[in-house]
Design an enzyme around this catalytic site. Structure first.
Site, PDB file in Angstrom:
ATOM      1  N   HIS A 190      46.276  22.818  13.338  1.00 46.38           N
ATOM      2  CA  HIS A 190      46.400  24.010  14.178  1.00 46.38           C
ATOM      3  C   HIS A 190      46.468  25.268  13.310  1.00 46.38           C
ATOM      4  O   HIS A 190      46.540  25.190  12.079  1.00 46.38           O
ATOM      5  CB  HIS A 190      47.646  23.904  15.066  1.00 46.38           C
ATOM      6  CG  HIS A 190      47.467  23.003  16.235  1.00 46.38           C
ATOM      7  ND1 HIS A 190      47.365  21.625  16.117  1.00 46.38           N
ATOM      8  CD2 HIS A 190      47.360  23.259  17.568  1.00 46.38           C
ATOM      9  CE1 HIS A 190      47.206  21.077  17.309  1.00 46.38           C
ATOM     10  NE2 HIS A 190      47.196  22.058  18.219  1.00 46.38           N
ATOM     11  N   ASP A 246      46.614  26.932  25.356  1.00 45.61           N
ATOM     12  CA  ASP A 246      47.147  25.621  25.010  1.00 45.61           C
ATOM     13  C   ASP A 246      47.955  25.742  23.721  1.00 45.61           C
ATOM     14  O   ASP A 246      48.543  26.787  23.444  1.00 45.61           O
ATOM     15  CB  ASP A 246      46.009  24.605  24.900  1.00 45.61           C
ATOM     16  CG  ASP A 246      44.877  25.074  23.991  1.00 45.61           C
ATOM     17  OD1 ASP A 246      45.160  25.778  22.991  1.00 45.61           O
ATOM     18  OD2 ASP A 246      43.704  24.744  24.258  1.00 45.61           O
ATOM     19  N   SER A 247      47.986  24.678  22.913  1.00 42.16           N
ATOM     20  CA  SER A 247      48.820  24.682  21.714  1.00 42.16           C
ATOM     21  C   SER A 247      48.431  25.761  20.722  1.00 42.16           C
ATOM     22  O   SER A 247      49.285  26.273  19.985  1.00 42.16           O
ATOM     23  CB  SER A 247      48.761  23.301  21.042  1.00 42.16           C
ATOM     24  OG  SER A 247      47.417  22.922  20.785  1.00 42.16           O
ATOM     25  N   LEU A 248      47.159  26.133  20.679  1.00 40.06           N
ATOM     26  CA  LEU A 248      46.730  27.184  19.764  1.00 40.06           C
ATOM     27  C   LEU A 248      47.341  28.526  20.138  1.00 40.06           C
ATOM     28  O   LEU A 248      47.543  29.392  19.281  1.00 40.06           O
ATOM     29  CB  LEU A 248      45.205  27.281  19.738  1.00 40.06           C
ATOM     30  CG  LEU A 248      44.480  26.077  19.139  1.00 40.06           C
ATOM     31  CD1 LEU A 248      42.984  26.186  19.364  1.00 40.06           C
ATOM     32  CD2 LEU A 248      44.796  25.934  17.650  1.00 40.06           C
TER      33      LEU A 248
END
Length: 365
Positions: free
Chosen positions: A341, A155-157
């Protein structure tokens, strides 16, 4: 004053980036065969005639040329790119649109060129039309593919969401400009291991539940098979050259990072059970796709770590000897990227830890 990451970067000792072509150069894109013959990429791209189309973040194109300049043929209204010559970033292209971007003033000789998509733009399709040599030069045969291949799923990580930001508070524009998949932990790990890689990551999506329960009609698995994320039903056609020896799966943060909202079809217990079931099925899909020789590394962190570990133990008990569990150690991370993040520093620390872990695995490189 514009922020540093919004500027077009010029390497004064290596090259000068120009908005237009040098005198006598043609901005016409190379033909289909020339693009295919002169570019190395490991990303999920779709052949659309005289251009290669793609959607996932971190897709890169590598080439070789002789001469004093090179043009980069692009059609992309949404994404940002870095252009690297001989290993040095000489330009950052912000939503370049339809253009041929020229890098001139190079020492006459043989050079390498690398174009990399920095951020995730799943609502848009990007198009690359190849490299064009400046007058008197020539685009050479493409660089050889690396023997090692790693696929990163997340995902965004995993995207590198806002990892260049100096603040956790980011506007939408700041987020776009400060996301750089090329310095995400996955890209760094792959380069340290001298591997080609794919970053098949989609911000906000989970294995069964998305961030804060949003868009419940889809999840990460709805998009995994696609090359073009905004084209329903699209399926990436593996040309037969993508056979990763290692697949790293890092999904679960969005499933569990926010409480279940009223009206969602979950309890805490049913969400956990659905997650484990879907995770197991997804690992089986990867095993069927890539065969028994590929190592699958399942990443666990925070509230979903135990669920991932349980799935891995069940598969190991059933005889899958090439699925492994990695407990992500977030000790010392500052989470200074946009919206808490990973920062670029965090990505480097994680790449150190992941590279060390992978080095000790019995992978059949």
């Amino acid at each position: 004053m514009p922020l540093p990451w919004l500027r077009i970067l010029v390497a004064s000792t290596a090259a000068m980036a120009l908005a237009g072509p040098p005198a006598g150069a043609t901005a016409a894109p190379p033909d289909e065969d020339a693009v295919r013959a002169s570019v190395h990429t490991a990303g999920r791209v779709k052949d659309a005639g005289d251009v290669l189309q793609y959607s996932w973040p971190g897709v890169y194109f590598e080439g070789r040329f002789r001469g004093t300049g090179i043009g980069v043929v692009l059609d992309d209204p949404a994404a940002d790119y870095d252009v690297q010559i001989d290993g040095t970033t000489v330009a950052t292209l912000v939503t370049p649109g339809r253009t041929t971007h020229w890098i001139n003033g190079l020492r006459d000789g043989v050079h390498t060129v690398r174009l990399v998509k920095r951020n995730d733009t799943p609502w848009s399709t990007s198009s690359f039309g190849g490299f064009v040599a400046a007058p008197g030069g020539a685009v050479l045969t493409r660089p050889a593919a690396r023997s090692r291949q790693i696929e990163f799923i997340g995902d965004s990580l995993t995207v590198g969401y806002g990892n260049l930001s100096t603040s956790r508070d980011c506007t939408g524009e700041q987020l776009k400009r400060t996301t750089n998949s090329d310095v995400s932990y996955g890209a760094l790990t792959a380069r340290r291991l001298r591997a080609d890689y794919q970053i098949n990551a989609y911000s906000g999506l989970g294995m069964v539940r998305n961030y804060n329960g949003g868009t419940p009609e889809v999840n990460y698995r709805s998009f995994y098979d696609r090359a073009l994320l905004n084209v329903p039903g699209d399926v990436w056609q593996n040309p037969g050259t993508w056979r990763p020896q290692l697949v790293v799966v890092h999904l679960g943060t969005n499933d569990f990072s926010t409480p279940v909202n009223p009206g969602e079809p979950w309890t805490d217990e049913s969400l956990a059970a659905a997650y484990r079931s879907a995770y197991s099925g997804f690992l089986q899909k990867l095993r069927t796709r890539y065969g028994p020789g590929t190592t699958i590394l399942a990443v666990g962190a925070g509230p979903f770590a135990g669920h991932v570990q349980q799935v891995v133990e069940e598969r190991t008990g059933a005889g899958d000897r090439r699925v492994r569990y990695w407990r992500l150690d977030d000790t010392g991370l500052d989470f200074l990227g946009c919206h808490w993040h990973y920062s670029a520093r965090d990505d480097r620390l994680l790449a150190d830890r992941l590279t060390s872990f992978i080095t000790d695995l019995p992978i059949r490189w």
